[in-house]
Design a protein around this motif. Structure first.
Motif: not given
Length: 514
Positions: A205-206, A228-233, A235-239, A241-257
């Motif tokens: 996925m990354g 973002y690199s594949a590893d960064r995407l 990897t779970i980190s403070d920014d 974080r998991w939203i709903c496993f198996p998706y961390p935040r950066l694998m979700n659509a960004n609606a606040i735009i």
């Protein structure tokens, strides 16, 4: 010779605002009208678009997030008739004023619909547009500002699209109503079909979304341009974080735009009459619309989309082309599962060198509600104009990989009269496919088919599964919450194929792994 009634796209406009201050003057309808003016100017760069705007006789606005979801409701008011509010700002008096029902498929659906109307001589100039201001809304709320977006534009608009909820009563009684839960369920079903473990699938996925992030890095209209690199995407980190496993935040659509887009359509005959240069013309060579089995839990396969496969096939057949003829794709990309399924159904392998997004996708370009695909179409117009004769495909997806539309675009003229197959024919084919029956009150032993784990701010809060009852073979929906050790176990151990005991509690099916 080009048939004079051939439908063409002649103008596209896009805006991304990452710094603007909230104001009463820039409401959602005002923002959509800004993008519409850009599309009008794009059609006639040397003349301008004001006079052309007065010729619009069909105008559609994508439903705003604030009119759909309590989560995104705006405290600052709304227009009573968004398409009329946009039309008034363009000094237009359309005979059709359409406000879509919810669905990311709707921009392409409306392009397909207006193309039919133009080819039949029923519509002469159509505008498809939309806007979202969730960044502005959030900032204004935090600052305690008082702004007023209320606007009484008159009678209610005509609604267009399918207004049905995307979830069943059975899914809803277990709390399954949101995209951030359904798409992770689909993702683990995809992983099961690929026979991958969690670490290998996270890396895959990354790699997939690294491709989108690279496009966004070079797109000045994108909202996340870090590349973002594949590893960064993955990897779970403070920014991240998991939203709903198996998706961390950066694998979700960004609606606040804050984003707005519009596309303009007419016929070859009218384009010539109004002095729209031929180098602005983009032809819709193929199109299709179709829906998969409406409720996710009733789908025969959770890692497939017969509707995407059929829409791509039908659009390509209409154009007399093959998937190998397409130079660039923009595949709807709210979550990795949407892209993975579309690639499989269209016939694209993981390392296909062609672009799978021309914007950067919903996580990195931005996810402006129902209007993302208007941006994709406007961008595809730029792509094929820059490479005359090349062919581009846009796919669109509404609900939970449910409602689908596709379009094929090129500057190469369509040969002969423009005709499409009656959409009801394809839908009848799709509706004839098998579907699963879902048990409402399973008891005893079952097997997990797919699962997801929903997170709060810091920890997992609830798990959902689709399972198979060992006795009846029926699918069932179940959940688990209030047990931190169980939820932690579900994100650290493989759950696919795991045995569970299912029972009922407080009107819901609950499961316990064994």
């Amino acid at each position: 010779m080009i048939d004079p009634r051939t439908p063409i796209l002649v103008g596209g406009g896009q805006i991304t605002d990452t710094t603007g201050e909230p104001s009463s003057g820039r409401s959602r309808v005002a923002f959509a009208a800004e993008a519409a003016r850009l599309a009008l100017t794009d059609a006639r760069p040397s003349i301008g678009g004001d006079a052309l705007g007065r010729q619009i006789d069909a105008l559609a606005v994508m439903e705003f997030f604030s009119d759909i979801s309590p989560r995104f409701a705006s405290p600052f008011g709304r227009s009573s008739n968004p398409p009329r509010s946009v039309a008034n700002r363009l000094d237009a008096r359309p005979r059709q004023l359409l406000y879509s029902h919810s669905g990311g498929n709707m921009p392409q659906y409306l392009v397909n619909r207006f193309a039919e109307e133009i080819a039949r001589g029923e519509t002469q100039l159509a505008l498809v547009c939309g806007a979202e201001l969730l960044r502005t809304t959030q900032n204004a709320r935090k600052a305690g500002l008082t702004i007023d977006w209320n606007e009484d534009a008159g009678a209610e608009p005509e609604r267009v699209g399918d207004k049905r909820f995307g979830f069943s009563e059975e899914e809803a009684r277990h709390g399954l109503r949101a995209a951030i839960h359904f798409y992770p369920l689909l993702e683990n079903a995809i992983r099961r079909g690929l026979e991958r473990d969690v670490p290998a699938h996270m890396k895959a996925m990354g790699r997939l979304f690294e491709r989108l992030a690279a496009v966004a890095k070079d797109n000045p209209l994108a909202t996340r341009r870090q590349g973002y690199s594949a590893d960064r995407l993955a990897t779970i980190s403070d920014d991240n974080r998991w939203i709903c496993f198996p998706y961390p935040r950066l694998m979700n659509a960004n609606a606040i735009i804050d984003q707005a887009a519009a596309v303009l359509m007419t016929s070859v005959e009218k384009a010539r009459e109004w002095g729209i240069p031929q180098d602005r013309w983009v032809f819709l060579h193929g199109c299709a619309d179709g829906t998969d089995t409406w409720f996710v839990s009733e789908r025969d396969r959770l890692d497939a989309s017969p509707a995407i496969r059929a829409c791509a096939r039908l659009a390509l057949d209409m154009a007399g082309k093959r998937a190998s003829d397409i130079a660039a794709f923009d595949l709807y990309s709210c979550f990795p599962s949407a892209v993975e399924v579309a690639m499989k159904e269209i016939g694209l392998v993981e390392n296909d060198p062609r672009p799978i997004s021309i914007t950067g996708g919903l996580p990195f370009f931005g996810g402006p509600g129902n209007n993302y695909v208007t941006h994709a179409i406007a961008e595809m117009m730029k792509v094929v104009r820059a490479r005359p004769g090349s062919l581009g495909m846009v796919t669109a997806n509404g609900n939970y990989l449910t409602k689908h539309s596709a379009g094929l675009y090129s500057t190469e003229p369509v040969a002969g009269p423009w005709r499409r197959q009656e959409p009801k024919i394809l839908q009848a084919e799709l509706d004839s496919r098998p579907r699963q029956s879902v048990s409402a009150a399973p008891t005893g032993m079952g097997t997990i088919e797919t699962y997801c784990v929903a997170y709060g701010k810091a920890a997992p809060e609830r798990a959902y599964i689709f399972g198979r009852h060992d006795g009846s073979g029926q699918r069932f929906v179940a959940m688990a919450d209030g047990d931190p050790s169980l939820l932690a176990d579900m994100v650290t151990r493989e759950q696919l194929g795991r045995k569970v005991n299912v029972s009922q509690r407080e009107g819901r099916n609950v499961f316990q792994p064994v």
